[in-house]
Design an enzyme around this catalytic site. Sequence first.
Site, PDB file in Angstrom:
ATOM      1  N   GLY A 110     -16.985 -31.326  -4.946  1.00  0.00           N
ATOM      2  CA  GLY A 110     -17.039 -31.161  -3.489  1.00  0.00           C
ATOM      3  C   GLY A 110     -16.260 -29.925  -3.049  1.00  0.00           C
ATOM      4  N   THR A 113     -13.070 -29.166  -5.011  1.00  0.00           N
ATOM      5  CA  THR A 113     -13.381 -28.657  -6.354  1.00  0.00           C
ATOM      6  C   THR A 113     -13.756 -27.187  -6.294  1.00  0.00           C
ATOM      7  OG1 THR A 113     -14.161 -30.853  -7.022  1.00  0.00           O
ATOM      8  CG2 THR A 113     -14.940 -28.973  -8.327  1.00  0.00           C
ATOM      9  N   THR A 133     -21.502 -34.084  -3.178  1.00  0.00           N
ATOM     10  CA  THR A 133     -20.747 -35.045  -2.367  1.00  0.00           C
ATOM     11  C   THR A 133     -21.709 -35.868  -1.536  1.00  0.00           C
ATOM     12  OG1 THR A 133     -19.127 -35.424  -0.609  1.00  0.00           O
ATOM     13  CG2 THR A 133     -20.335 -33.325  -0.527  1.00  0.00           C
ATOM     14  N   ILE A 134     -21.320 -37.128  -1.324  1.00  0.00           N
ATOM     15  CA  ILE A 134     -22.162 -37.965  -0.446  1.00  0.00           C
ATOM     16  C   ILE A 134     -21.946 -37.559   1.014  1.00  0.00           C
ATOM     17  CG2 ILE A 134     -22.073 -39.943  -2.037  1.00  0.00           C
ATOM     18  CD1 ILE A 134     -20.169 -41.282   0.037  1.00  0.00           C
ATOM     19  N   ASP A 135     -20.892 -36.765   1.270  1.00  0.00           N
ATOM     20  CA  ASP A 135     -20.589 -36.408   2.660  1.00  0.00           C
ATOM     21  C   ASP A 135     -21.447 -35.273   3.189  1.00  0.00           C
ATOM     22  OD1 ASP A 135     -16.972 -36.819   2.215  1.00  0.00           O
ATOM     23  OD2 ASP A 135     -18.612 -38.259   2.387  1.00  0.00           O
ATOM     24  N   GLY A 178     -17.108 -40.382   5.137  1.00  0.00           N
ATOM     25  CA  GLY A 178     -17.287 -39.102   5.849  1.00  0.00           C
ATOM     26  C   GLY A 178     -16.055 -38.816   6.669  1.00  0.00           C
ATOM     27  N   ARG A 274     -17.533 -57.879  15.156  1.00  0.00           N
ATOM     28  CA  ARG A 274     -17.098 -57.876  13.756  1.00  0.00           C
ATOM     29  C   ARG A 274     -17.195 -56.458  13.198  1.00  0.00           C
ATOM     30  NH1 ARG A 274     -16.167 -62.206  15.381  1.00  0.00           N
ATOM     31  NH2 ARG A 274     -16.474 -64.279  14.432  1.00  0.00           N
ATOM     32  N   GLN A 282     -21.430 -46.969  -1.309  1.00  0.00           N
ATOM     33  CA  GLN A 282     -22.169 -45.784  -0.844  1.00  0.00           C
ATOM     34  C   GLN A 282     -22.258 -44.716  -1.926  1.00  0.00           C
ATOM     35  OE1 GLN A 282     -20.755 -44.889   3.463  1.00  0.00           O
ATOM     36  NE2 GLN A 282     -19.217 -46.266   2.604  1.00  0.00           N
ATOM     37  N   ARG A 283     -21.408 -44.791  -2.911  1.00  0.00           N
ATOM     38  CA  ARG A 283     -21.376 -43.750  -3.950  1.00  0.00           C
ATOM     39  C   ARG A 283     -22.044 -44.207  -5.239  1.00  0.00           C
ATOM     40  NH1 ARG A 283     -15.477 -41.536  -3.320  1.00  0.00           N
ATOM     41  NH2 ARG A 283     -15.265 -42.183  -5.475  1.00  0.00           N
TER      42      ARG A 283
HETATM   43  O1  F6P Z   1     -16.370 -38.020  -2.222  1.00  0.00           O
HETATM   44  C1  F6P Z   1     -16.159 -38.061  -0.836  1.00  0.00           C
HETATM   45  C2  F6P Z   1     -15.558 -39.395  -0.513  1.00  0.00           C
HETATM   46  O2  F6P Z   1     -16.453 -40.400  -0.867  1.00  0.00           O
HETATM   47  C3  F6P Z   1     -15.185 -39.517   0.949  1.00  0.00           C
HETATM   48  O3  F6P Z   1     -16.279 -39.760   1.764  1.00  0.00           O
HETATM   49  C4  F6P Z   1     -14.205 -40.642   0.897  1.00  0.00           C
HETATM   50  O4  F6P Z   1     -13.365 -40.670   2.022  1.00  0.00           O
HETATM   51  C5  F6P Z   1     -13.431 -40.276  -0.359  1.00  0.00           C
HETATM   52  O5  F6P Z   1     -14.354 -39.637  -1.240  1.00  0.00           O
HETATM   53  C6  F6P Z   1     -12.829 -41.469  -1.058  1.00  0.00           C
HETATM   54  O6  F6P Z   1     -11.996 -40.914  -2.073  1.00  0.00           O
HETATM   55  P1  F6P Z   1     -11.504 -41.779  -3.317  1.00  0.00           P
HETATM   56  O7  F6P Z   1     -12.686 -42.000  -4.198  1.00  0.00           O
HETATM   57  O8  F6P Z   1     -10.456 -40.920  -3.962  1.00  0.00           O
HETATM   58  O9  F6P Z   1     -10.965 -43.075  -2.752  1.00  0.00           O
END
Ligand code: F6P
Length: 357
Positions: A110, A113, A133-135, A178, A274, A282-283
């Site tokens: 990302g 990096t 990156t997913i962001d 994000g 809630r 998400q990853r």
């Molecule tokens: O890779 C980006 C990200 O997923 C962000 O959206 C998130 O806030 C962060 O990484 C979480 O970081 P870690 O995996 O170190 O908890």
Amino acid sequence: MKLGILTSGGDCAGLNAVIRAIGLYVYDNIPGAEIVGIPDGYGGLIEGECFPMKRGDFGDSLLREGGTVLGTSRQPYKTIAAPDGNGSRLSRMCANYRKMGLDCLFTLGGAGTHKTAALLCSEGCNVIGLPKTIDNDIYGTDVTFGFQTAVEVVTECIDRIRTTVGSHGRIMLVEVMGNKAGWLALHSGIAAGADMILLPEIPFSLDAVCDFVAERRKSDSPSAIIVVAEGAVLDTEAPFKKSERAFVRTERGERTVTARLAETIAERTGAETRSTVLGYVQRGGTPCAYDRLLSSRLGGYAAFLAKEKRFGVTAAVAGNRITFNALTEIAGRYKTVDPAGSIVRFAKSVGVSFGIK
Ligand code: F6P
């Protein structure tokens, strides 16, 4: 030619597809080439660890596997060059780059990096970056690999959450990843028909959010889904550092506004409210077809750049073209959502609220 590959920062779907494309292109187009994998991101380079990767190591399973077969780690940029009694992590990475006899290093990562990659270049290492990156917040590329898969995952999660929201007539806050940019919240919020989307780029008003909910409760569809990017911030607190923001309740260990906002909505409107934090789902998982194709094209192109000895660059997408940017051009810069941009304007035109008056 000896080439090293490392994956750094948060994992995401598509990393292994990039690795596979690099490996296949190199072994099929650069005679006599040799590839080494470097484990755990920059951590492996700091420790001087690497292992040979033959053509057979780049099999089709890498297209389907989420995460990274190389492992990853976070090595915060701001201290990478700080003296630590044994030179610095940066100096050890450069020394190990030379000790490994590398002619080129591919860094899949990302924004952070890429900043470190630019630093390695300035120390004489030949580096080619790939935008992960997913962001989707890397400057200079229309899209990053991993983003579209995350949009699919989040959209499906919101679709599932909708059934319980409708059954109970509730207000549901769904927090997505994000921090600096709200692309994931914006795309998945629109795709899933969210009623409100809160982004880091558009600080929200508590009154506007509560008034919106109060209005909904008077209507014949009293429930609502509010997608909240983890970096979303109250308008009255936007000028302050995160650590100074009172609305984020740190005594319970919360880092984001979501829990506090859900409680405040319930208190002020009487709505059953809630919150759901989607977190690391998400990853995870297998890359969608779009990301498999994008990752393969980016990886193959990066390997082509190495063959051409075009170093100090990072692969990118512009329109439907795969291209590259100079690392110095993009390092440390973020691509954020334009509050006046066409996608936000479209969303507003079909009734999506962004939590502002
Ligand atoms: O890779 C980006 C990200 O997923 C962000 O959206 C998130 O806030 C962060 O990484 C979480 O970081 P870690 O995996 O170190 O908890």
